[in-house]
Design a protein around this motif. Structure first.
Motif, short mmCIF file in Angstrom:
data_model
loop_
_atom_site.label_atom_id
_atom_site.label_comp_id
_atom_site.label_asym_id
_atom_site.label_seq_id
_atom_site.Cartn_x
_atom_site.Cartn_y
_atom_site.Cartn_z
N GLU A 123 0.84 -1.21 0.00
CA GLU A 123 0.00 0.00 0.00
C GLU A 123 0.87 1.25 0.00
OE1 GLU A 123 -3.30 1.14 -0.22
OE2 GLU A 123 -3.48 -0.90 -0.94
N ARG A 124 1.94 1.23 0.77
CA ARG A 124 2.82 2.41 0.85
C ARG A 124 3.42 2.69 -0.52
NH1 ARG A 124 8.01 3.18 0.71
NH2 ARG A 124 8.53 0.97 0.86
N ARG A 125 3.91 1.66 -1.17
CA ARG A 125 4.51 1.85 -2.51
C ARG A 125 3.47 2.28 -3.53
NH1 ARG A 125 6.89 -3.30 -1.51
NH2 ARG A 125 8.79 -3.00 -0.33
N ARG A 126 2.30 1.68 -3.45
CA ARG A 126 1.23 2.04 -4.39
C ARG A 126 0.87 3.52 -4.27
NH1 ARG A 126 -4.04 2.49 -4.82
NH2 ARG A 126 -4.61 1.95 -2.71
N ARG A 127 0.95 4.03 -3.05
CA ARG A 127 0.64 5.44 -2.80
C ARG A 127 1.86 6.35 -2.98
NH1 ARG A 127 -4.26 5.93 0.24
NH2 ARG A 127 -5.22 3.89 0.41
N LYS A 128 3.00 5.74 -3.33
CA LYS A 128 4.24 6.48 -3.57
C LYS A 128 4.68 7.29 -2.36
CE LYS A 128 3.79 6.69 -8.54
NZ LYS A 128 2.73 6.18 -9.14
N ILE A 129 4.66 6.63 -1.20
CA ILE A 129 5.08 7.25 0.06
C ILE A 129 6.37 6.57 0.50
CG2 ILE A 129 4.47 7.65 2.48
CD1 ILE A 129 1.52 7.41 1.63
N SER A 130 7.39 7.36 0.79
CA SER A 130 8.65 6.78 1.26
C SER A 130 8.50 6.31 2.70
CB SER A 130 9.77 7.82 1.18
OG SER A 130 9.59 8.81 2.18
N LEU A 131 9.42 5.47 3.12
CA LEU A 131 9.42 5.00 4.51
C LEU A 131 9.57 6.17 5.47
CD1 LEU A 131 11.59 1.79 4.11
CD2 LEU A 131 9.16 1.88 4.69
N ARG A 132 10.43 7.12 5.14
CA ARG A 132 10.64 8.29 6.00
C ARG A 132 9.36 9.14 6.08
NH1 ARG A 132 16.00 8.80 7.47
NH2 ARG A 132 17.44 7.66 6.14
N GLU A 133 8.68 9.31 4.95
CA GLU A 133 7.43 10.08 4.93
C GLU A 133 6.37 9.38 5.77
OE1 GLU A 133 4.27 12.69 4.17
OE2 GLU A 133 6.42 12.97 4.01
N LEU A 134 6.24 8.08 5.62
CA LEU A 134 5.27 7.32 6.40
C LEU A 134 5.56 7.49 7.89
CD1 LEU A 134 2.83 5.44 6.51
CD2 LEU A 134 4.44 3.51 6.29
#
Length: 142
Positions: free
Chosen positions: A2-13
Motif C-alpha cells: 500500500e505504501r509503494r502504491r501510494r508512492k510514500i517513502s518510509l521516512r514520509e510514512l
C-alpha cells in the motif's frame, strides 16, 4: 505494498505518525520485509498514517494486474476461505463458516460487535454513529 502504491517513502510514512507512536523508517522496512512482527498498535498507527482501514493491511494482497485472482486466502490461524468471506469475518460482519442464513449471520454480528454497531446499517445512511460512541474508553461497549 500500500505504501509503494501510494508512492510514500518510509521516512514520509514515519513522519505521518504521532510522536510517541512513531515507528522509524528502519522499523517500517523490517516490517515490510517480514523481519519484524506487527502489534495491533503498529497496525493501527500504520493504517492511520496511510489513511486506510486496518482491514486493508490485514487482508492478503490482491494483484489482478499480475493475474492474481485469488478466490481463496488465509490469515494466520484461519483455514483457507473465500476472500469475501475472510474479509467479512475480519470486519465482524459474518462468521468464517459458510452460511447464507440471515438469522445466523445477525446472531454472529451481535455476538462479536459492540452493541452500538448492531444497527450500523440503519445509522450509516444519515452518517450518525450514535450517542457516546467514540474510541475505546469513551463510552462504547468494545
Amino acid at each position: 505494498m500500500e505504501r509503494r502504491r501510494r508512492k510514500i517513502s518510509l521516512r514520509e510514512l514515519s513522519s505521518r505518525m504521532p510522536e510517541g507512536l512513531r515507528l522509524s523508517h528502519a522499523t517500517l522496512s523490517e516490517i515490510e520485509r517480514g523481519d519484524r512482527r506487527v502489534t495491533v498498535d503498529d497496525l493501527t498507527v500504520i493504517a492511520c498514517a496511510l489513511g486506510i482501514s486496518p482491514v486493508t493491511l490485514l487482508m492478503p494482497v490482491h494483484s489482478p494486474d499480475i493475474g492474481d485472482n485469488r478466490p481463496v486466502a488465509e490469515l494466520t490461524g484461519t483455514p483457507e476461505l473465500p476472500v469475501r468471506r475472510l474479509c467479512d469475518w475480519v470486519r465482524g460482519d459474518a462468521p468464517p463458516t459458510e452460511t447464507e442464513d440471515a438469522h445466523e449471520i445477525e446472531a454472529y454480528r451481535r455476538q462479536n460487535l459492540p452493541r452500538w454497531l448492531w444497527d450500523a446499517d440503519a445509522s450509516a445512511s444519515d452518517g450518525a454513529i450514535g450517542e457516546g460512541h467514540g474510541r475505546r474508553g469513551e463510552g462504547n461497549d468494545g
